[in-house]
Write a protein that holds these residues in place. Structure first.
Motif, short mmCIF file in Angstrom:
data_model
loop_
_atom_site.label_atom_id
_atom_site.label_comp_id
_atom_site.label_asym_id
_atom_site.label_seq_id
_atom_site.Cartn_x
_atom_site.Cartn_y
_atom_site.Cartn_z
N SER A 1 -12.69 66.11 48.55
CA SER A 1 -13.61 64.99 48.28
C SER A 1 -15.06 65.42 48.47
CB SER A 1 -13.27 63.81 49.18
OG SER A 1 -14.18 62.75 48.99
N HIS B 1 -16.06 67.84 45.65
CA HIS B 1 -16.24 67.20 44.35
C HIS B 1 -17.51 66.36 44.29
CE1 HIS B 1 -15.62 64.71 40.86
NE2 HIS B 1 -15.54 63.63 41.62
N ASN B 2 -17.81 65.66 45.35
CA ASN B 2 -18.95 64.73 45.33
C ASN B 2 -20.29 65.40 45.56
OD1 ASN B 2 -17.34 62.44 44.87
ND2 ASN B 2 -16.93 62.19 47.05
N TYR B 3 -20.28 66.55 46.25
CA TYR B 3 -21.57 67.14 46.62
C TYR B 3 -21.72 68.61 46.18
CZ TYR B 3 -21.52 62.98 49.55
OH TYR B 3 -21.44 61.69 49.99
N GLY C 1 -19.04 67.79 37.79
CA GLY C 1 -19.03 66.86 38.91
C GLY C 1 -19.85 65.63 38.61
N PRO C 2 -19.73 64.61 39.43
CA PRO C 2 -20.53 63.38 39.21
C PRO C 2 -22.00 63.64 39.54
CG PRO C 2 -19.36 63.25 41.30
CD PRO C 2 -18.87 64.50 40.62
N THR D 1 -23.79 59.81 44.15
CA THR D 1 -23.04 60.14 45.37
C THR D 1 -23.92 60.22 46.60
OG1 THR D 1 -23.25 62.50 44.89
CG2 THR D 1 -21.27 61.39 44.08
N SER E 1 -13.02 58.39 39.38
CA SER E 1 -13.70 59.67 39.18
C SER E 1 -13.10 60.77 40.03
CB SER E 1 -15.20 59.51 39.50
OG SER E 1 -15.35 59.15 40.87
N SER E 2 -12.65 60.42 41.23
CA SER E 2 -12.03 61.43 42.09
C SER E 2 -10.75 61.97 41.47
CB SER E 2 -11.76 60.84 43.47
OG SER E 2 -11.15 61.80 44.31
#
Length: 686
Positions: free
Chosen positions: A565, A568-570, A579-580, A585, A655-656
């Motif tokens: 997590s 993926h987010n950072y 990635g987003p 985020t 999204s995850s």
């Protein structure tokens, strides 16, 4: 004990003497000087020719190996792997060089330096007014003073051990990390870590203690003519615990054997090499205080444990940081417009990781391994299409050539190495110790791991892993790195024989062993076996894809899922073009930093970039997973249904879920499964 760096010896016609004033010039002196210069030029030319011949010998060996590999593949011959072929050809060439080429240099005349109590690393010798530099090659026992190698060709084909570590090992280890298949690796991550770390340590200490008993027996029967300490036995245990089942894995890949068994063996061998080399460094660092420097000392033991943890963690961080730096450079520059420069930078940064770690006192093998894993996870996403293909092919070719070169050299070393010490008792004891160490490594750990695994490691898998404990390039490279003492020379000779036996006999018996143990072959690497556990049941579904999607995600090791997590987010948005966006985020007050670090491609492309060469794994985000009355979300948490449903009745992925699908190698298309209910236990795999 450090050696004096330099000594100046004045050598005349009568041996060692003091320098005398030069006298007499004349025409005879000038003529003699011209003849000496001519002789020196001829010697330099002859040396250059021999260098070319030695390198040509290895190139011809590799060429012959490649052609024979093609013939074997064409005829579907599997009883002998390419590495075994390379060793056979090396043995043949070694016999020819040893017994078929005459001596080309005169016998060296020994001179006494009785006034010195230790050797010099460099000597400057004055021979009739001319100075020559000599370097230390090692100690020669008195009994072999007249058996020093007199064949210049054999000297040329005997490489410095540092060549293996600094040139041949980096591409082999990097390729292992760069080509890592994440799907099955992360599914079995806990088991792989247990086998690689705990199992290797257990094997090292069992082999070391058994070999110490063998050494005591040799001393009792009078077959030990030199010093052999307990720490030497532990070092041998660390060296020989480095497994390299390259033959078995190649046959597994060709026959498409069970993917989980392949993942366990491959993952163990990749991390096992790193653990073995750090263990050997820790054992070398073991220095008890007091008169007996080889007795057990608790303080020295814990210091060695600290050295192990420090070296491994430092090497890991250095490899990861180098990979991150490369990812940032490829992201924030426009190197992708110049694929040649991009590939060259990727190559140099990856190789320099090994040398940087060695220069800083860490272990290059660990650093370059995790550099390869980091490069595959981050940097690969930033490369152009051409550079992706080039880097994969470049390191695959380098890995193939380096590995076969090492195995060819093993064959030559059996006849060209001058310090072999073969002891039948030590060799037999080593084979028995390796068998027992491997058994203590595999079976107890498998029993403990099965207590927490949903899909157990079956007995036939355990037997195959026990059988597949081959020794190869890493064990050889560790053994040849230090052959200065009696004990290390015996360890090297024994290691060489063990590698020969395991590659030829064990590697050749892989196919019959697969048949005898009834292990599945011809398996699609993207197809999972049907669940055999009654608690895991598919009640309804649209096909096998939905079942496989769920199993892949739910069985990913919990350690990986906790880390995922955050990554993926950072990390992914910062280091890659995927990635987003960080603006979604990070907190709102970090808006400026988020906009600076987020790649424009993330905003331009609504469909996130993914790794094109990774395993094809579908996502289970479209499944409704139920345990009793509780609904399990895609990330494994329990609670009410949290999935959103579109107007057409289909469940929309978060999204995850999409990101996990991409990172583990998801498909380009979305597969929707309606009305699927699964019943399974909540615990993750070890």
């Amino acid at each position: 004990m450090s050696l004096p760096p330099l000594a100046l010896l004045l050598l005349g016609a009568g041996g060692l003497r003091a320098a005398e004033p030069g006298g007499g010039g004349g025409s005879s002196s000038g003529s003699s000087s011209a003849m000496e210069e001519l002789a020196t030029e001829q010697e330099a030319e002859e040396s250059h020719r021999q260098d070319s011949v030695s390198l040509l010998t290895f190139i011809l060996l590799l060429t012959l190996t490649i052609l024979t590999i093609w013939l074997f593949k064409h005829r579907r011959v599997r009883f002998l792997h390419e590495t075994g072929l390379a060793m056979i050809y090396g043995l043949i060439v070694g016999v020819i060089l040893r017994y078929g080429t005459p001596s080309t240099s005169g016998h060296d005349k020994p001179f006494s330096c009785s006034q010195e109590d230790r050797p010099f690393t460099t000597l400057l010798v004055n021979v009739s007014g001319k100075f020559f530099e000599y370097t230390l090659k090692g100690e020669i026992s008195p009994g072999k003073i007249h058996n020093v190698e007199q064949n210049d060709m054999l000297r040329k084909v005997t490489f410095d051990p540092e060549v293996f570590f600094n040139i041949l090992l980096p591409p082999i280890i990097f390729h292992a990390g760069y080509s890592l298949k994440k799907r099955h690796f992360f599914r079995n991550l806990g088991s792989i870590l247990a086998y690689a770390f705990l199992g290797t340590a257990v094997s090292c200490f069992i082999i070391g203690n058994l070999m110490y008993g063998v050494v005591k027996l040799m001393k009792l029967v009078g077959q030990l003519s030199g010093k052999f300490y307990y720490t030497d036995c532990l070092l041998f245990g660390a060296i020989i615990s480095a497994t390299d089942p390259v033959t078995v894995l190649a046959i597994f890949n060709e026959l498409h054997a069970d993917v989980d068994l392949y993942a366990l063996l491959f993952g163990e061998s990749v991390l096992n090499d790193a653990v073995a080399i750090v263990l050997s460094s820790s054992i070398v660092a073991y220095q008890p205080t007091g008169e007996n420097t080889h007795a057990f000392d608790a303080a020295a033991f814990f210091k060695s444990v600290g050295v192990f943890l420090g070296i491994f963690s430092g090497s890991f961080m250095m490899g990861a940081v180098t990979g991150v730096v490369t990812a940032l450079v490829t992201k924030f520059t426009k190197l992708h417009c110049f694929p040649l420069l991009e590939t060259a930078l990727f190559f140099l940064m990856s190789w320099s990781t090994f040398l940087l770690a060695e220069a800083c006192g860490f272990t290059g093998v660990v650093a370059v391994l995790f550099c390869g894993i980091t490069q595959a996870h981050y940097t690969y996403n930033n490369l152009s299409v051409e550079s992706r293909s080039r880097t994969k092919q470049l390191f695959e070719v380098l890995h193939f050539l380096a590995e076969n070169f090492i195995f060819s050299y093993m064959g030559l070393a059996l006849f060209t190495f001058q310090k072999h010490i073969f002891s039948p008792v030590f060799i037999i004891g080593a084979f028995v110790a390796i068998f027992l160490g491997r058994a203590a490594h595999i079976y107890p750990l498998s029993f403990l791991l099965n207590l927490g695994r949903r899909h157990k490691i079956s007995w036939n898998f355990q037997h195959m892993m026990m059988f597949s404990g081959l020794r190869g390039a890493m064990a050889f490279a560790l053994a040849i790195r230090d052959t200065a003492t009696y004990s290390h020379q015996m360890m090297f000779s024994t290691t060489l024989l063990i590698v020969f036996f395991t590659v030829w006999i064990v590697g050749g018996g892989t196919t019959p062993m697969l048949s005898w143990l009834n292990i599945r072959v011809g398996v699609d690497p993207d197809q999972d076996p049907p669940p055999t556990n009654d608690s895991f049941q598919v009640l309804q579904g649209d096909g096998p894809d939905s079942e496989r999607r769920n199993r892949t995600k739910q069985e990913s090791a919990w350690l990986f899922r906790l880390w995922y997590s955050f990554d993926h987010n950072y990390l992914k948005p910062i280091l890659t073009h995927s990635g987003p966006p960080l603006t979604t985020t990070l907190p709102s007050w970090c808006g400026l930093i988020a906009r600076c670090l987020t790649s424009p491609q993330v905003y331009d492309n609504q469909e996130q970039l993914r790794e094109e060469d990774s395993d094809f794994i579908l996502n289970d985000g479209d499944l409704t997973v139920t345990y009793g009355d509780t609904t399990i979300t895609a990330n494994g948490s329990s609670g009410p249904h949290t999935a959103t449903t579109s107007l057409d009745g289909r469940r929309t992925k978060s999204s995850s879920e999409e990101a996990l699908e991409r990172d583990l190698g998801a498909a380009d298309h979305e597969v929707t499964s309606r009305g699927t209910r699964l019943v399974f236990p909540l615990e993750d795999n070890a």
